[in-house]
Design a protein around this motif. Structure first.
Motif, PDB file in Angstrom:
ATOM      1  N   LYS A 284       3.071 -18.957   4.534  1.00  0.00           N
ATOM      2  CA  LYS A 284       2.511 -19.666   3.521  1.00  0.00           C
ATOM      3  C   LYS A 284       3.634 -20.411   2.784  1.00  0.00           C
ATOM      4  N   LYS A 285       4.517 -19.710   2.607  1.00  0.00           N
ATOM      5  CA  LYS A 285       5.847 -20.407   1.815  1.00  0.00           C
ATOM      6  C   LYS A 285       5.958 -21.643   2.558  1.00  0.00           C
ATOM      7  N   ALA A 286       6.395 -21.952   3.775  1.00  0.00           N
ATOM      8  CA  ALA A 286       6.668 -22.977   4.551  1.00  0.00           C
ATOM      9  C   ALA A 286       5.673 -23.884   4.480  1.00  0.00           C
ATOM     10  N   ILE A 287       4.482 -23.675   4.458  1.00  0.00           N
ATOM     11  CA  ILE A 287       3.248 -24.614   4.192  1.00  0.00           C
ATOM     12  C   ILE A 287       3.222 -25.262   2.915  1.00  0.00           C
ATOM     13  N   TYR A 288       3.273 -24.450   1.967  1.00  0.00           N
ATOM     14  CA  TYR A 288       2.938 -24.699   0.538  1.00  0.00           C
ATOM     15  C   TYR A 288       4.329 -25.584   0.069  1.00  0.00           C
ATOM     16  N   ARG A 289       5.603 -25.504   1.056  1.00  0.00           N
ATOM     17  CA  ARG A 289       6.681 -26.098   0.328  1.00  0.00           C
ATOM     18  C   ARG A 289       6.678 -27.688   0.603  1.00  0.00           C
ATOM     19  N   CYS A 290       5.595 -28.048   1.470  1.00  0.00           N
ATOM     20  CA  CYS A 290       5.614 -29.539   1.853  1.00  0.00           C
ATOM     21  C   CYS A 290       4.777 -30.288   0.612  1.00  0.00           C
ATOM     22  N   LEU A 292       4.255 -33.557   0.681  1.00  0.00           N
ATOM     23  CA  LEU A 292       3.276 -34.769   1.392  1.00  0.00           C
ATOM     24  C   LEU A 292       2.009 -33.862   1.644  1.00  0.00           C
ATOM     25  N   MET A 293       1.671 -32.788   1.797  1.00  0.00           N
ATOM     26  CA  MET A 293       0.461 -32.111   2.497  1.00  0.00           C
ATOM     27  C   MET A 293       0.071 -31.052   1.452  1.00  0.00           C
ATOM     28  N   ASP A 294      -1.175 -31.590   0.667  1.00  0.00           N
ATOM     29  CA  ASP A 294      -1.749 -30.481  -0.340  1.00  0.00           C
ATOM     30  C   ASP A 294      -2.853 -29.687   0.282  1.00  0.00           C
ATOM     31  N   THR A 295      -3.280 -30.058   1.379  1.00  0.00           N
ATOM     32  CA  THR A 295      -4.445 -29.409   2.151  1.00  0.00           C
ATOM     33  C   THR A 295      -4.597 -30.069   3.646  1.00  0.00           C
ATOM     34  N   GLY A 296      -5.140 -29.257   4.505  1.00  0.00           N
ATOM     35  CA  GLY A 296      -5.323 -29.902   5.746  1.00  0.00           C
ATOM     36  C   GLY A 296      -5.746 -28.871   6.811  1.00  0.00           C
ATOM     37  N   GLU A 297      -5.230 -28.890   8.097  1.00  0.00           N
ATOM     38  CA  GLU A 297      -5.820 -28.099   9.066  1.00  0.00           C
ATOM     39  C   GLU A 297      -4.422 -27.238   9.809  1.00  0.00           C
ATOM     40  N   VAL A 298      -4.550 -25.960   9.832  1.00  0.00           N
ATOM     41  CA  VAL A 298      -3.588 -25.303  10.461  1.00  0.00           C
ATOM     42  C   VAL A 298      -4.060 -24.934  12.057  1.00  0.00           C
ATOM     43  N   TRP A 316      -6.751 -16.083   4.135  1.00  0.00           N
ATOM     44  CA  TRP A 316      -6.898 -15.544   2.973  1.00  0.00           C
ATOM     45  C   TRP A 316      -5.702 -16.123   2.080  1.00  0.00           C
ATOM     46  N   ARG A 317      -4.388 -16.135   2.557  1.00  0.00           N
ATOM     47  CA  ARG A 317      -3.492 -16.558   1.865  1.00  0.00           C
ATOM     48  C   ARG A 317      -3.379 -18.158   1.669  1.00  0.00           C
ATOM     49  N   LEU A 318      -3.963 -18.927   2.451  1.00  0.00           N
ATOM     50  CA  LEU A 318      -4.080 -20.327   2.303  1.00  0.00           C
ATOM     51  C   LEU A 318      -5.415 -20.684   1.676  1.00  0.00           C
ATOM     52  N   ARG A 319      -6.124 -19.766   1.133  1.00  0.00           N
ATOM     53  CA  ARG A 319      -7.375 -20.345   0.723  1.00  0.00           C
ATOM     54  C   ARG A 319      -7.406 -21.238  -0.705  1.00  0.00           C
ATOM     55  N   LYS A 320      -6.223 -21.057  -1.416  1.00  0.00           N
ATOM     56  CA  LYS A 320      -6.175 -21.550  -2.671  1.00  0.00           C
ATOM     57  C   LYS A 320      -6.343 -23.171  -2.450  1.00  0.00           C
ATOM     58  N   HIS A 322      -7.343 -24.566   0.339  1.00  0.00           N
ATOM     59  CA  HIS A 322      -8.388 -24.990   1.304  1.00  0.00           C
ATOM     60  C   HIS A 322      -8.056 -25.556   2.594  1.00  0.00           C
ATOM     61  N   TRP A 323      -6.911 -24.771   3.175  1.00  0.00           N
ATOM     62  CA  TRP A 323      -6.400 -24.924   4.347  1.00  0.00           C
ATOM     63  C   TRP A 323      -7.313 -24.310   5.355  1.00  0.00           C
ATOM     64  N   THR A 324      -7.958 -24.780   6.445  1.00  0.00           N
ATOM     65  CA  THR A 324      -8.750 -24.142   7.381  1.00  0.00           C
ATOM     66  C   THR A 324      -7.514 -23.805   8.425  1.00  0.00           C
ATOM     67  N   VAL A 325      -7.941 -22.508   9.031  1.00  0.00           N
ATOM     68  CA  VAL A 325      -7.112 -22.191  10.231  1.00  0.00           C
ATOM     69  C   VAL A 325      -7.898 -21.507  11.470  1.00  0.00           C
ATOM     70  N   GLN A 326      -7.359 -22.354  12.701  1.00  0.00           N
ATOM     71  CA  GLN A 326      -8.124 -22.328  13.828  1.00  0.00           C
ATOM     72  C   GLN A 326      -6.839 -22.207  14.852  1.00  0.00           C
ATOM     73  N   THR A 327      -7.384 -22.056  16.066  1.00  0.00           N
ATOM     74  CA  THR A 327      -6.265 -21.991  17.190  1.00  0.00           C
ATOM     75  C   THR A 327      -6.508 -23.516  17.827  1.00  0.00           C
ATOM     76  N   THR A 328      -5.277 -23.777  18.775  1.00  0.00           N
ATOM     77  CA  THR A 328      -5.217 -24.888  19.346  1.00  0.00           C
ATOM     78  C   THR A 328      -6.374 -25.336  20.529  1.00  0.00           C
ATOM     79  N   GLU A 329      -7.052 -23.987  20.624  1.00  0.00           N
ATOM     80  CA  GLU A 329      -8.178 -24.306  21.674  1.00  0.00           C
ATOM     81  C   GLU A 329      -9.004 -25.384  21.245  1.00  0.00           C
ATOM     82  N   VAL A 330      -9.557 -25.460  20.033  1.00  0.00           N
ATOM     83  CA  VAL A 330     -10.229 -26.419  19.603  1.00  0.00           C
ATOM     84  C   VAL A 330      -9.695 -27.928  19.742  1.00  0.00           C
ATOM     85  N   LEU A 331      -8.393 -28.044  19.931  1.00  0.00           N
ATOM     86  CA  LEU A 331      -7.899 -29.389  20.157  1.00  0.00           C
ATOM     87  C   LEU A 331      -7.807 -29.602  21.676  1.00  0.00           C
ATOM     88  N   GLY A 332      -8.145 -28.710  22.278  1.00  0.00           N
ATOM     89  CA  GLY A 332      -8.164 -29.081  23.833  1.00  0.00           C
ATOM     90  C   GLY A 332      -7.035 -28.456  24.511  1.00  0.00           C
TER      91      GLY A 332
END
Length: 376
Positions: A284-290, A292-298, A316-320, A322-332
């Motif tokens: 969470k700390k690593a993602i929120y430190r950027c 350039l990226m206020d929200t997006g897809e993990v 739950w930690r990234l809900r503030k 609105h980051w979505t969290v999925q696996t790379t399966e959905v990217l093929g």
């Protein structure tokens, strides 16, 4: 004729050797195989990650044993899937890291490429990390360049989160290839797996069910989180040298000595829950430190992608924001095969004379062609 590259990856979790046969532009995975470690080889590789007696002789024997395992595994991959050897240009073999000391400017991966070439009669590209280190870089993580090539989106911010033994992030700002960066956030499965094996006899905590049964211990979490690695600024990388069961035992001993025993919620499952929170908090700390990226897809890859409780904790930690969290399966691309595919891609980059590192990630002085070739 399609040109195929074979990627070989063994990570800090040391649960097996992943093999992928892939072609690129566009990506197509032709075949996959995981070869599990024999228990005695896994134990030896684990032991070699920390200083001990008679290391050089033991390392030499493990170097040969691992190379034979990889070479014969590749032959099995080819034969079982009826791959045409004339189409296979090269093997990209990461090898097993047994020591990674970027602060001293060295890293060491074993799995003799000469023996792999002899067994397979295919050229092997290996030793990917040291060229980056020679240019002042960390030599890790190397996968963000592949993540950028495969997953960056023109309009959507993305984070590729690899949960192997160690966790690393690739930050992919939408439409800004020059702003891509990444780093190791700290432990992912490395401590949880070891703790689970000690107390349950299982190699890992399936679905995170055991951790879900426990409750994180705040005082222990703060002690573990005080490790100097977490406060370092990127570029940075880490491994089993920093985070291992011996280190955890030392921290637990000091923590217990600092508190009255009656105050402790000192159960194995609570400690497992604490280790999971240590992982998710650092991510969470690593993602929120950027900035350039206020929200997006993990998108999550690696063995930890199958830990459903861990992914729920991340959501739950990234809900503030609105980051979505999925696996790379959905990217093929299946989470299991992302890293091995990355080393097939790095082998392709070597063959084509193109850089394989991202200086913004590793801290190297510039773009470098990574690896050395063992010809047939």
């Amino acid at each position: 004729m399609t040109t195929i590259y074979i990627g070989v990856m063994t990570g800090t979790s040391m649960d097996g050797v992943d093999l992928v046969a892939a072609s690129f532009d566009p990506l197509h995975v032709h075949a996959t195989l995981t070869v599990p470690f024999a228990p005695e080889l896994r134990d030896e590789l684990m032991a070699l990650t920390l200083p001990d007696i008679n290391e050089i002789d033991r390392m030499g024997k493990a170097d040969i044993a691992l190379a034979k395992m990889i070479g014969h595994g590749i032959n099995t991959l080819i034969e079982k899937n009826n791959l045409d050897r004339s189409q296979i240009r090269a093997i990209g073999s990461h090898g097993q890291t047994i020591r990674h000391r970027p602060e001293h400017g060295f890293t060491l991966q074993i799995g003799d490429p000469h023996l792999i070439t002899e067994i397979t009669q295919i050229p092997v590209i290996s030793d990917f990390r040291r060229r980056d280190m020679a240019a002042g870089g960390q030599g890790a993580p190397l996968v963000p360049a592949f993540h950028q090539a495969l997953f960056q989106h023109p309009d959507i911010h993305r984070v590729i989160l690899n949960l192997g033994g160690i966790a690393n992030v690739s930050m992919l700002p939408a439409g800004q290839p020059e702003k891509v960066y990444g780093f190791d956030t700290g432990p992912a499965n490395i401590l949880m797996d070891a703790w689970c094996h000690r107390y349950t006899g299982q190699p890992y905590d399936e679905n995170g069910d055991w951790a879900a049964y426990g409750q994180p211990i705040r005082s222990l979490l703060e002690r573990l989180g005080a490790h100097e690695y977490f406060s370092k600024e990127p570029p940075k990388s880490t491994g089993r040298e920093d985070f291992n069961l011996e280190w955890l035992d030392e921290q637990l001993s000091d923590w217990r000595n600092d508190l009255d025993y009656e105050e402790l919620e000192d159960t194995p499952e609570n400690i497992q829950a604490t280790l999971m929170k240590l992982t998710t908090r650092a991510i969470k700390k690593a993602i929120y430190r950027c900035d350039l990226m206020d929200t997006g897809e993990v998108y999550v890859c690696g063995g930890g992608a199958y830990n459903s409780h861990l992914l729920e904790q991340l959501r739950w930690r990234l809900r503030k924001h609105h980051w979505t969290v999925q696996t790379t399966e959905v990217l093929g691309l299946s989470p299991t095969w992302v890293e091995a595919t990355a080393f097939a891609w790095l082998a392709m980059r070597f063959v084509q004379g193109q850089a394989g590192n991202l200086p913004a990630v590793t801290g190297a002085k510039g773009d470098r062609i990574l690896g050395s070739i063992t010809a047939v």
